[in-house]
Design an enzyme around this catalytic site. Structure first.
Site, mmCIF file in Angstrom:
data_model
loop_
_atom_site.group_PDB
_atom_site.id
_atom_site.type_symbol
_atom_site.label_atom_id
_atom_site.label_comp_id
_atom_site.label_asym_id
_atom_site.label_seq_id
_atom_site.Cartn_x
_atom_site.Cartn_y
_atom_site.Cartn_z
ATOM 1 N N VAL A 512 -23.337 3.133 16.010
ATOM 2 C CA VAL A 512 -23.112 2.000 15.128
ATOM 3 C C VAL A 512 -24.333 1.812 14.234
ATOM 4 C CG1 VAL A 512 -22.573 -0.454 15.022
ATOM 5 C CG2 VAL A 512 -21.793 0.890 16.957
ATOM 6 N N ASP A 621 -12.759 -0.995 28.427
ATOM 7 C CA ASP A 621 -14.211 -0.763 28.463
ATOM 8 C C ASP A 621 -14.963 -2.091 28.392
ATOM 9 O OD1 ASP A 621 -16.414 0.833 28.691
ATOM 10 O OD2 ASP A 621 -16.493 1.416 26.586
#
Ligand SMILES: *[C@@H]1O[C@H](CO)[C@@H](O)[C@H](O)[C@H]1NC(C)=O
Ligand SMILES: *[C@@H]1O[C@H](CO)[C@@H](O)[C@H](O)[C@H]1NC(C)=O
Ligand SMILES: *[C@@H]1O[C@H](CO)[C@@H](O)[C@H](O)[C@H]1NC(C)=O
Ligand SMILES: *[C@@H]1O[C@H](CO)[C@@H](O)[C@H](O)[C@H]1NC(C)=O
Ligand SMILES: *[C@@H]1O[C@H](CO)[C@@H](O)[C@H](O)[C@H]1NC(C)=O
Ligand SMILES: *[C@@H]1O[C@H](CO)[C@@H](O)[C@H](O)[C@H]1NC(C)=O
Ligand SMILES: *[C@@H]1O[C@H](CO)[C@@H](O)[C@H](O)[C@H]1NC(C)=O
Ligand SMILES: *[C@@H]1O[C@H](CO)[C@@H](O)[C@H](O)[C@H]1NC(C)=O
Ligand SMILES: *[C@@H]1O[C@H](CO)[C@@H](O)[C@H](O)[C@H]1NC(C)=O
Ligand SMILES: *[C@@H]1O[C@H](CO)[C@@H](O)[C@H](O)[C@H]1NC(C)=O
Length: 795
Positions: A512, A621
C-alpha cells in the site's frame, strides 16, 4: 458484414458434415455421429465439470483457443485439463471435436482440413460404438457403449498441470511409465512449462518436483504409513481429506479424496511458479483457498525468479531484478510468475569496440547472498586478479572471491538474499554508466535539476486539468449510485504516489502506498499481487465492493485495471492501523472507552457484511492490521471483499505461526467448510487483544497460564475478571463492560463454529441489549497453548 461471414462459415461447416449432429443440451456423452464445435459443451451428469473450447482468462492472448475441462459451476475460470496444450486453434466455430473413422477422439481445425490433436488409440475396430464421456470426477473417458469400466483412453492418464481427487498419481512397475503433472508455461499459455511433479523415478516411495525434467528441487520424503515424512500436513488422519499410498507388484500410486461434500471442489496442481499447491473452492467466500504449498521456502524452487534476479523469503514479492537489470516480461511478473527473469538495462561496453575513450565496465557489490549456481573456479590468486580475469572475458558477468576465484558466464540463476545468515559477496558486471561516480555524473545532475524545474510544474498542471476534466464524469458500467468509482490510469497513480515511493505497509494482498490527489485528498493506493483474473471480472467485483457503504468500512474511491496491473484506491485514515496503537511503542495507550468503541464498531461492520449486504461477504482476514482508525478513532475495516477477488493462501501459515493460531479459525487449516463464523473466530481473537491492549502471544512463555484468551476464560469462570488487567489499564473500566467483552470473545473462539455467536448477536451483547451465558473454556486454544512447541495444528 460480420454476420454474413458467420453465416457463410456456418453453412460451410454444415455441408460436408451434414450427418453429424451436436450432442443434445447438457449431455455428458459424445457419440460417433456427433460433433462439438463453437460454444457447445459436454457437461458431466452432476453438472460440476464442463468440456469445450476455452481461452485462458488472462488477457493479451485473443485468438488462441483450446479444448479443455473446467469447473462448470465456479465463476472463476479454473481449467483442470487441456487437450491441445501446445497447438492452440484460432477459430472454434470452424473447428470440431469428433470420434474419427479410426475410433479416436480428435480435434479438427479449419473445417476438418487439419487434425490438431488425437487420443492416439491403436487398432480400435468398434468405431460406431465408441463414445467419449465426461464423468462426475472430471475424467474424460473414451469407451464402448458408455461402459465406463472400459477405458480405451482417459484424461486421468494424460495429466496436464492438475491432479484431481480420485485420480491415481501412479508409476507402472512393468513399463516404468509414471503419470506426470507439468506446469503451464505461463498463466495465459497451457503449453508445458519447466516444472513437473511425479513419483520418484528412482523407485522410492516419495514424490518429487523437477525443473526441466532433470533438476530435483523438492522431494516429499518417503511414505511413513500415514503421511510423507516431509509433508506431515497431508496425513491420513487429517480431518478433511483421505490420502492413500499403495505399493504393489504392478504399480505404485498415491491418491486422495475429500471426506466431506463441502470440499468436493478440490484440486492439486503445479503452479507456473513451480510450487506444488492444493486448493479448495469455498462456496461462501466464492474463492479458492490454497491450503497446501510446497516447497515452503519459495526460493528453493529452481529458477523461481528466472535469470539475473535475486530471491528473498518475504511475504509479498519474493523476486527482484538485480541492479542494472529489468524484467523480461513485466506482465508475467505482475501475475506472480517471475520465471522469465530479467535482462540487462544498458549493454556492456565489452565486445563493442567503441572508441578508445570508452569507459570500461564496472562491478557492483552485493553482500550476504547465497551465490548463484554454475560457478566456474579459476586460479586467480587474489580479488584483484579475479576481477581482471572476469573483465577480460566478455561472457563473464560476475565474480566472487571466497578464497578461490569464482566466475559466472552468461546469466545468474538461483541467487538468494540473506540466505541463512550467508556472508558471501558477489560482484556483478554492469556498464559504467549504470554506476555512480563516473565523470559524467555532475552533468547529469544538472540536467535533471533544470529539466525538473521545467517539466514537473508542467505535468502537474496537465494532470490537474485532466483530473478536473474527469471529476464529474461517471465511468460507464460502474455503479451509478452516490459512490461512483474513478477509473484511474496507471500513469495517474504513478504520479500521485510519486512513483510508489512512500510505502504505508504490505499486507497479504500486496503493498500500500500513500498518494495525494490534485484536490489534496490523501489516498492509500493498494497494488494487488497474485491476481489472475480478467479485466471484466475485476471490474465487476470492484464495482460490488465500491457499492458497499458503512460508517465502519473503509471507502473504496477508485481502481486501475491496465494490462495485468490491478490497483485499488482507498480513503486514507490519519490514525493508521489498530495494531500500531495496541502493540506499537507509541506512548499513548488507547483508553478503555475508545477500545470499547472500536470493538463495537468493528462488530457492526462485520454484521453488515455478513447479514445486511445483498451478497454475504466473508472478510477472511480480520486482524488488527486490517482495522484503520480515523481522526476520532472510529474504526474502519479494510480489505473486505478482497478474499473473493484473490482467494487466500494459508498454506504457509503452518511454518510461520510456530504452533499458535493467530487469528485463524481452525477450519481454515483442517479444511472444514468456511462460513461467516470464521470471521467471528478471528474477531474473538482480536477482541482479546483489544481488551488486554497487548498481543495474545506476548503473554505466552512456556507456561500455558499466560496465554491471554485461556487466562481470561478462567478468570471469567472464577468471577475475577477485574484482576485480568494491570492497574494502569484498569482505571475507569466498568466491570460490566469488561465482563461482557470477555464473554463475547470466549464464545467467538469456540472450536465448533455452531457454538460461536453471529456478528449481529455480538453487537447486541456489547451494547448491553441482550445478555449471554457464561462460556466454556475454549478447549482448542487450551490445547494449542499446551503444545505450542510442537507443530500440530490438525486437531
Ligand atoms: C485452412 O485451410 C485453407 C485451405 O486449405 C488454408 O489455406 C489455410 O491456411 C488453413 N488455415 C489454417 C489455420 O490451417
Ligand atoms: C495393431 O494392428 C497392427 C496391424 O494389424 C499390428 O501389427 C499391431 O500389433 C496392433 N497393435 C496392437 C496394440 O494391437
Ligand atoms: C462393461 O465392461 C466390463 C468389462 O468388459 C463388463 O464386465 C461389464 O459387464 C460391462 N458392463 C456393461 C453394462 O455392459
Ligand atoms: C502396466 O503396463 C503394462 C504394459 O503396458 C500393462 O499391461 C499393465 O496393465 C500396466 N499396469 C497397470 C497397473 O496399469
Ligand atoms: C535418482 O538417481 C539419480 C542417479 O543416481 C540421482 O541423480 C537422482 O538425484 C535420484 N533422484 C532421487 C529423487 O533420489
Ligand atoms: C526412501 O526409501 C528408499 C528405498 O525405497 C531409500 O533408499 C531412501 O534412503 C529413503 N529415503 C529417506 C530419506 O529415508
Ligand atoms: C533442459 O533440458 C534439455 C535436455 O535435457 C536441454 O537441452 C535444455 O537446454 C535444458 N533447458 C534449459 C533451459 O537448461
Ligand atoms: C571490433 O574490432 C575488430 C578488429 O579491430 C573488428 O574486426 C570488428 O569488426 C570490430 N567489431 C565491431 C562491432 O565494431
Ligand atoms: C570466455 O569464457 C568462455 C567460457 O569459459 C570461453 O568459452 C571463452 O573462450 C572465453 N573467451 C575468452 C576471450 O577468453
Ligand atoms: C567458495 O564457494 C564455493 C561455491 O559456493 C564453494 O564450493 C567453496 O567451498 C567456497 N570456498 C570457501 C573457501 O569457502
Amino acid at each position: 458484414m460480420a454476420n454474413w461471414r458467420y453465416l457463410c462459415a456456418m453453412s460451410l461447416l454444415l455441408l460436408p458434415l451434414s450427418l453429424q449432429q451436436s450432442p443434445s443440451q447438457a449431455s455428458d456423452t459424445l457419440t460417433a455421429n456427433q460433433q462439438l464445435s463453437g460454444n457447445q459443451k459436454l457437461i458431466s451428469q452432476d453438472g460440476n465439470f464442463a468440456l469445450g473450447f476455452f481461452q485462458p482468462a488472462v488477457e493479451g492472448l485473443n485468438g488462441k483457443w483450446y479444448i479443455g475441462i473446467w469447473y462448470n459451476k465456479i465463476p472463476v475460470q479454473t481449467v483442470v485439463w487441456v487437450a491441445n496444450r501446445e497447438k492452440p486453434i484460432s477459430d472454434p466455430a470452424s473447428s470440431n471435436l469428433i470420434i474419427s473413422d479410426d475410433g479416436n477422439l480428435v480435434l479438427l481445425e479449419n473445417h476438418s482440413k487439419s487434425q490438431t490433436w488425437s487420443t492416439n488409440i491403436k487398432n480400435n475396430t468398434r468405431v460406431t460404438s465408441t463414445v467419449a464421456m465426461l464423468l462426475d470426477t472430471g475424467n474424460l473417458v473414451v469407451t464402448y457403449d458408455s461402459n465406463t469400466s472400459i477405458a480405451l483412453w482417459q484424461s486421468f492418464d494424460d495429466l496436464t498441470n492438475t491432479w484431481l481427487p480420485g485420480n491415481k498419481l501412479s508409476r507402472n512397475k512393468t513399463t516404468g511409465v509414471a503419470k506426470r503433472m507439468i506446469s503451464w508455461r505461463d498463466r495465459s499459455d497451457p503449453a508445458p512449462g519447466m516444472f513437473s511433479l511425479e513419483l520418484d523415478p528412482n523407485g522410492s516411495s516419495q514424490y518429487v518436483l523437477l525443473w526441466n525434467n532433470s533438476v530435483l528441487y523438492w522431494a516429499s520424503g518417503n511414505w511413513t504409513g500415514n503421511s510423507f515424512s516431509g509433508v506431515p500436513e497431508l496425513s491420513t488422519t487429517n480431518s478433511g481429506y483421505t490420502f492413500q499410498f499403495v505399493d504393489n507388484d504392478e504399480e505404485t500410486y498415491f491418491t486422495y479424496t475429500a471426506k466431506n461434500d463441502a470440499l468436493r471442489f478440490l484440486r492439486n496442481f503445479v503452479d507456473v511458479s513451480g510450487l506444488s499447491q492444493a486448493s479448495v473452492w469455498i462456496e461462501a467466500s466464492q474463492a479458492w483457498n490454497t491450503f497446501f504449498t510446497q516447497p515452503k521456502f519459495k526460493c528453493s524452487v529452481y529458477g523461481m525468479c528466472g535469470e539475473n534476479s535475486i530471491c528473498s523469503e518475504n511475504d509479498a514479492s519474493s523476486c527482484s531484478c538485480l541492479k542494472g537489470f529489468i524484467e523480461n516480461n513485466p506482465n508475467n511478473w505482475e501475475l506472480d510468475d517471475h520465471t522469465s527473469g530479467c535482462r540487462r538495462h544498458v549493454p556492456l561496453k565489452c565486445g563493442n569496440n567503441g572508441s578508445v575513450n570508452t569507459e570500461q565496465d564496472k562491478f557492483y557489490l552485493i553482500g550476504s547472498v547465497k551465490l548463484p549456481d554454475n560457478a566456474h573456479s579459476t586460479d586467480a590468486a587474489n580479488v584483484h586478479a579475479c576481477e581482471l580475469t572476469c573483465l577480460n572475458n566478455c561472457s563473464c558477468i560476475a565474480y566472487a572471491h571466497n578464497g578461490t576465484c569464482l566466475v559466472w558466464y552468461n546469466h545468474l540463476m538461483n541467487m538468494r538474499d540473506n540466505f541463512g545468515g550467508s556472508s558471501d559477496s558477489i560482484f556483478i558486471r554492469l556498464a559504467a554508466s549504470e554506476l555512480p561516480n563516473s565523470g559524467t555524473k555532475k552533468w547529469w545532475i544538472a540536467v535533471i535539476i533544470i529539466g525538473g524545474l521545467i517539466i514537473v510544474p508542467g505535468s502537474f498542471g496537465v494532470t490537474i486539468l485532466y483530473f478536473s476534466h474527469r471529476r464529474g464524469r461517471r465511468i460507464s458500467g460502474m455503479n451509478q449510485g452516490d459512490g461512483s468509482l474513478i477509473s484511474f490510469k496507471y500513469r495517474d497513480l504513478q504520479f500521485i504516489t510519486r512513483n510508489f515511493s512512500e510505502r504505508l505497509g504490505a499486507g497479504s494482498f500486496g503493498s500500500v502506498f500513500r498518494g495525494v490527489l490534485p484536490n489534496t485528498t490523501v489516498v492509500a493506493v493498494k497494488k494487488l499481487e497474485g491476481l489472475h483474473q480478467g479485466d471484466k471480472q475485476f471490474r465487476a467485483e470492484v464495482s460490488t465492493i465500491g457499492s458497499i457503504h458503512h460508517i465502519n468500512l473503509i471507502r473504496l474511491l477508485g481502481f486501475c485495471s491496465e494490462g495485468a496491473k490491478r490497483l485499488l484506491v482507498y480513503e486514507c485514515m490519519p490514525n493508521g492501523s489498530l495494531d500500531k496503537h495496541l502493540f506499537g511503542s507509541s506512548s499513548t495507550t488507547l483508553s478503555w472507552k475508545i477500545r470499547y468503541q472500536i470493538a463495537v464498531g468493528i462488530a457492526k461492520a462485520l454484521a453488515y457484511l455478513h447479514e445486511e449486504c445483498r451478497d454475504c461477504i466473508i472478510h477472511c482476514d480480520i486482524k488488527p492490521q486490517n482495522i484503520l482508525l480515523d481522526a476520532s478513532f472510529v474504526p474502519k475495516v479494510a480489505d473486505f471483499g478482497l478474499a473473493k477477488l484473490l482467494g487466500r493462501d494459508f498454506s504457509r501459515v503452518l511454518t510461520s505461526m510456530r504452533g499458535t493460531v493467530g487469528y485463524l479459525a481452525p477450519e481454515w487449516i483442517s479444511g472444514g467448510a468456511i462460513t461467516t463464523k470464521a470471521d467471528v473466530f478471528s474477531y474473538g481473537m482480536m477482541l482479546f487483544e483489544i481488551i488486554s491492549g497487548k498481543r495474545n502471544l506476548e503473554h505466552t512463555d512456556s507456561r500455558m497460564e499466560t496465554f491471554f484468551p485461556v487466562l481470561a476464560a478462567r478468570k471469567l469462570l472464577q468471577g475475577e475478571v477485574m484482576t485480568l488487567l494491570g492497574k494502569e489499564l484498569m482505571n475507569g473500566v466498568p466491570e460490566r463492560e469488561l465482563e461482557r467483552a470477555c464473554k463475547v470473545a470466549c464464545w467467538c473462539v469456540q472450536y465448533d463454529d455452531s457454538s460461536r455467536p453471529t456478528m449481529g448477536e455480538i453487537v447486541k451483547v456489547l451494547e448491553g441489549v441482550i445478555d449471554v451465558e457464561m462460556p466454556p473454556i475454549p478447549r482448542y486454544l487450551e490445547a494449542i497453548a499446551e503444545c505450542s512447541e510442537s507443530r500440530i495444528l490438525f486437531p
